[in-house]
Motif scaffolding. Sequence first.
Motif, PDB file in Angstrom:
ATOM      1  N   LEU A  50       0.813  -1.219   0.000  1.00 14.98           N
ATOM      2  CA  LEU A  50       0.000   0.000   0.000  1.00 14.98           C
ATOM      3  C   LEU A  50       0.844   1.265   0.000  1.00 14.98           C
ATOM      4  CD1 LEU A  50      -2.829  -1.026   2.508  1.00 14.98           C
ATOM      5  CD2 LEU A  50      -3.006  -0.797   0.026  1.00 14.98           C
ATOM      6  N   ILE A  51       1.931   1.261   0.767  1.00 12.22           N
ATOM      7  CA  ILE A  51       2.781   2.452   0.811  1.00 12.22           C
ATOM      8  C   ILE A  51       3.487   2.642  -0.529  1.00 12.22           C
ATOM      9  CG2 ILE A  51       5.007   1.517   1.624  1.00 12.22           C
ATOM     10  CD1 ILE A  51       3.306   4.559   3.183  1.00 12.22           C
ATOM     11  N   GLY A  52       3.830   1.510  -1.173  1.00 14.53           N
ATOM     12  CA  GLY A  52       4.423   1.598  -2.508  1.00 14.53           C
ATOM     13  C   GLY A  52       3.430   2.123  -3.523  1.00 14.53           C
ATOM     14  N   ALA A  53       2.184   1.629  -3.439  1.00 16.26           N
ATOM     15  CA  ALA A  53       1.135   2.095  -4.354  1.00 16.26           C
ATOM     16  C   ALA A  53       0.863   3.580  -4.162  1.00 16.26           C
ATOM     17  CB  ALA A  53      -0.146   1.288  -4.121  1.00 16.26           C
ATOM     18  N   ASN A  54       0.906   4.030  -2.907  1.00 17.30           N
ATOM     19  CA  ASN A  54       0.669   5.447  -2.649  1.00 17.30           C
ATOM     20  C   ASN A  54       1.823   6.299  -3.146  1.00 17.30           C
ATOM     21  OD1 ASN A  54      -1.363   7.118  -1.806  1.00 17.30           O
ATOM     22  ND2 ASN A  54      -0.630   7.305   0.290  1.00 17.30           N
ATOM     23  N   GLY A  55       3.040   5.733  -3.104  1.00 19.06           N
ATOM     24  CA  GLY A  55       4.189   6.445  -3.660  1.00 19.06           C
ATOM     25  C   GLY A  55       4.044   6.628  -5.163  1.00 19.06           C
ATOM     26  N   VAL A  56       3.596   5.570  -5.849  1.00 15.95           N
ATOM     27  CA  VAL A  56       3.354   5.650  -7.294  1.00 15.95           C
ATOM     28  C   VAL A  56       2.238   6.647  -7.583  1.00 15.95           C
ATOM     29  CG1 VAL A  56       2.573   4.373  -9.323  1.00 15.95           C
ATOM     30  CG2 VAL A  56       4.181   3.313  -7.726  1.00 15.95           C
ATOM     31  N   LEU A  57       1.209   6.612  -6.734  1.00 14.55           N
ATOM     32  CA  LEU A  57       0.101   7.553  -6.901  1.00 14.55           C
ATOM     33  C   LEU A  57       0.578   8.985  -6.678  1.00 14.55           C
ATOM     34  CD1 LEU A  57      -2.907   7.639  -7.530  1.00 14.55           C
ATOM     35  CD2 LEU A  57      -3.369   7.499  -5.075  1.00 14.55           C
ATOM     36  N   GLY A  58       1.537   9.145  -5.751  1.00 14.57           N
ATOM     37  CA  GLY A  58       2.117  10.467  -5.528  1.00 14.57           C
ATOM     38  C   GLY A  58       2.814  10.990  -6.772  1.00 14.57           C
ATOM     39  N   LYS A  59       3.473  10.111  -7.499  1.00 13.76           N
ATOM     40  CA  LYS A  59       4.102  10.496  -8.773  1.00 13.76           C
ATOM     41  C   LYS A  59       3.037  10.943  -9.763  1.00 13.76           C
ATOM     42  CE  LYS A  59       6.902   8.725 -12.618  1.00 13.76           C
ATOM     43  NZ  LYS A  59       6.001   9.326 -13.615  1.00 13.76           N
ATOM     44  N   PHE A  60       1.911  10.211  -9.791  1.00  9.63           N
ATOM     45  CA  PHE A  60       0.838  10.566 -10.704  1.00  9.63           C
ATOM     46  C   PHE A  60       0.213  11.905 -10.323  1.00  9.63           C
ATOM     47  CE2 PHE A  60      -3.549  10.045 -12.444  1.00  9.63           C
ATOM     48  CZ  PHE A  60      -3.184  10.012 -13.785  1.00  9.63           C
ATOM     49  N   VAL A  61       0.190  12.195  -9.016  1.00 10.17           N
ATOM     50  CA  VAL A  61      -0.306  13.507  -8.560  1.00 10.17           C
ATOM     51  C   VAL A  61       0.517  14.621  -9.183  1.00 10.17           C
ATOM     52  CG1 VAL A  61      -0.489  15.036  -6.566  1.00 10.17           C
ATOM     53  CG2 VAL A  61      -1.312  12.693  -6.401  1.00 10.17           C
ATOM     54  N   VAL A  62       1.852  14.423  -9.199  1.00  8.53           N
ATOM     55  CA  VAL A  62       2.745  15.416  -9.802  1.00  8.53           C
ATOM     56  C   VAL A  62       2.527  15.476 -11.308  1.00  8.53           C
ATOM     57  CG1 VAL A  62       5.153  16.040 -10.222  1.00  8.53           C
ATOM     58  CG2 VAL A  62       4.459  15.177  -7.983  1.00  8.53           C
ATOM     59  N   ASP A  63       2.507  14.296 -11.955  1.00 11.17           N
ATOM     60  CA  ASP A  63       2.381  14.245 -13.414  1.00 11.17           C
ATOM     61  C   ASP A  63       1.053  14.802 -13.897  1.00 11.17           C
ATOM     62  OD1 ASP A  63       4.868  13.106 -13.523  1.00 11.17           O
ATOM     63  OD2 ASP A  63       4.145  11.043 -13.764  1.00 11.17           O
ATOM     64  N   SER A  64       0.003  14.665 -13.069  1.00 18.93           N
ATOM     65  CA  SER A  64      -1.331  15.135 -13.470  1.00 18.93           C
ATOM     66  C   SER A  64      -1.579  16.579 -13.062  1.00 18.93           C
ATOM     67  CB  SER A  64      -2.411  14.240 -12.854  1.00 18.93           C
ATOM     68  OG  SER A  64      -2.408  14.355 -11.435  1.00 18.93           O
ATOM     69  N   PHE A  65      -0.521  17.245 -12.591  1.00 20.21           N
ATOM     70  CA  PHE A  65      -0.638  18.648 -12.175  1.00 20.21           C
ATOM     71  C   PHE A  65      -1.670  18.798 -11.054  1.00 20.21           C
ATOM     72  CE2 PHE A  65      -1.632  23.246 -12.921  1.00 20.21           C
ATOM     73  CZ  PHE A  65      -0.344  23.728 -12.710  1.00 20.21           C
ATOM     74  N   LEU A  66      -1.533  17.924 -10.009  1.00 19.11           N
ATOM     75  CA  LEU A  66      -2.400  17.960  -8.827  1.00 19.11           C
ATOM     76  C   LEU A  66      -3.873  17.788  -9.195  1.00 19.11           C
ATOM     77  CD1 LEU A  66      -0.715  20.947  -6.937  1.00 19.11           C
ATOM     78  CD2 LEU A  66      -0.127  18.532  -6.829  1.00 19.11           C
ATOM     79  N   LYS A  67      -4.151  16.810 -10.056  1.00 14.33           N
ATOM     80  CA  LYS A  67      -5.528  16.549 -10.472  1.00 14.33           C
ATOM     81  C   LYS A  67      -6.394  16.260  -9.246  1.00 14.33           C
ATOM     82  CE  LYS A  67      -8.151  13.809 -13.808  1.00 14.33           C
ATOM     83  NZ  LYS A  67      -8.068  12.733 -14.832  1.00 14.33           N
ATOM     84  N   PRO A  68      -7.537  16.934  -9.093  1.00 13.77           N
ATOM     85  CA  PRO A  68      -8.344  16.835  -7.868  1.00 13.77           C
ATOM     86  C   PRO A  68      -8.685  15.416  -7.427  1.00 13.77           C
ATOM     87  CG  PRO A  68      -9.145  18.621  -9.241  1.00 13.77           C
ATOM     88  CD  PRO A  68      -8.078  17.923 -10.037  1.00 13.77           C
ATOM     89  N   GLY A  69      -9.259  14.602  -8.298  1.00  8.53           N
ATOM     90  CA  GLY A  69      -9.668  13.256  -7.901  1.00  8.53           C
ATOM     91  C   GLY A  69      -8.498  12.401  -7.461  1.00  8.53           C
ATOM     92  N   VAL A  70      -7.354  12.605  -8.086  1.00 12.48           N
ATOM     93  CA  VAL A  70      -6.159  11.837  -7.745  1.00 12.48           C
ATOM     94  C   VAL A  70      -5.665  12.213  -6.354  1.00 12.48           C
ATOM     95  CG1 VAL A  70      -3.795  11.281  -8.435  1.00 12.48           C
ATOM     96  CG2 VAL A  70      -5.530  11.668 -10.178  1.00 12.48           C
ATOM     97  N   VAL A  71      -5.746  13.484  -6.026  1.00 13.15           N
ATOM     98  CA  VAL A  71      -5.320  13.954  -4.705  1.00 13.15           C
ATOM     99  C   VAL A  71      -6.201  13.331  -3.614  1.00 13.15           C
ATOM    100  CG1 VAL A  71      -5.108  15.974  -3.210  1.00 13.15           C
ATOM    101  CG2 VAL A  71      -4.385  16.115  -5.598  1.00 13.15           C
ATOM    102  N   THR A  72      -7.505  13.260  -3.854  1.00 14.40           N
ATOM    103  CA  THR A  72      -8.425  12.649  -2.892  1.00 14.40           C
ATOM    104  C   THR A  72      -8.124  11.166  -2.712  1.00 14.40           C
ATOM    105  OG1 THR A  72     -10.171  14.228  -3.460  1.00 14.40           O
ATOM    106  CG2 THR A  72     -10.846  12.197  -2.372  1.00 14.40           C
TER     107      THR A  72
END
Length: 326
Positions: free
Chosen positions: A120-142
């Motif tokens: 889970l922590i690894g998945a959240n780290g990958v999701l954190g990368k996507f947060v950056v790549d998506s320019f802080l996309k709202p749904g991704v941040v939630t």
Amino acid sequence: MVFRKLGIVTIITVYLLVLAGGIVRSTGSGMGCPDWPKCFGRYIPPTHVSELPANYQEIYGAKLHGEVEFNATKTWIEYVNRLLGAITGILVLATFVVSLFSYFKKDKVIVFLSFLSVVLIGANGVLGKFVVDSFLKPGVVTLHMLLAVLVIFVILYSIARAWSEVINAETIQNKSQLNKVIIITLVLSTLQVLLGTQVREAIDRVIANPVFSYNRNTWIEQMGLPFYIHRTYSLVILGFHIYLIWLIKKNIKPQGLIYKYMIALVAIVVIEIFTGAIMAYFGVPAYIQPIHLTLSIISLGIQFIILLLVNSASVFGKHNHLFELK
């Protein structure tokens, strides 16, 4: 013993990571490092614009929609957040390794939960990368926040299960009623946290408007429905907390561990409400936002711990086949 102590250090670090993430959002530092995992192409970010290539805006502008201006403070806030994330990941991995040596033969559930924490922590780290790549996309941040809460619950469960070896179950009256109220309060509180991320996203939209971005006193009235739902819903949350506290005080002896956690929950909820009021009436101060967020996540953790302690005899019992892996 080693796993129990390491688990406590790990969960503290996870909460610090939540605080750091809140600071990143409140200071607008989410894009302080436009690339990932490096920061401006470096493992240790620059402290001054002179350390960057002359054409750095052209290099990183596409990732920031053409808007990039180096800000050392924001860059280092985001970098520290990432560094703390890496340390957290290492600690979570360490708890899994220790669980293999300490509990593989004795309690495989702890090993499984520790491994799940790593995933889970690894998945959240990958999701954190996507947060950056998506320019802080709202749904991704939630989703990033929801996964962080899940990580906390899994780690807390494994720690509580390990500590159950040395903690005696308490005598509890009206356990069924108490369980229902705790679960409802926990679910409603989790929804409130997610509503809080919607409020934060509404703030981001207000900040994006140059007319309002520099006048914090107008942010609340510009946020609209998300803020008013979050504020009104907080009264429901408060009501359930008051009822829960009354039930615990009525049905559990005050000398026990559950009662002590209840006192801590009371203090945190009061401070959380106070910080929410400060944001509502004093122009959403940047330094209050991460405190408010972290307190809300801590209160979720305490509610979850209380739920586990109330059901410790069945959840952690030696003959509980529901939670034992074969």
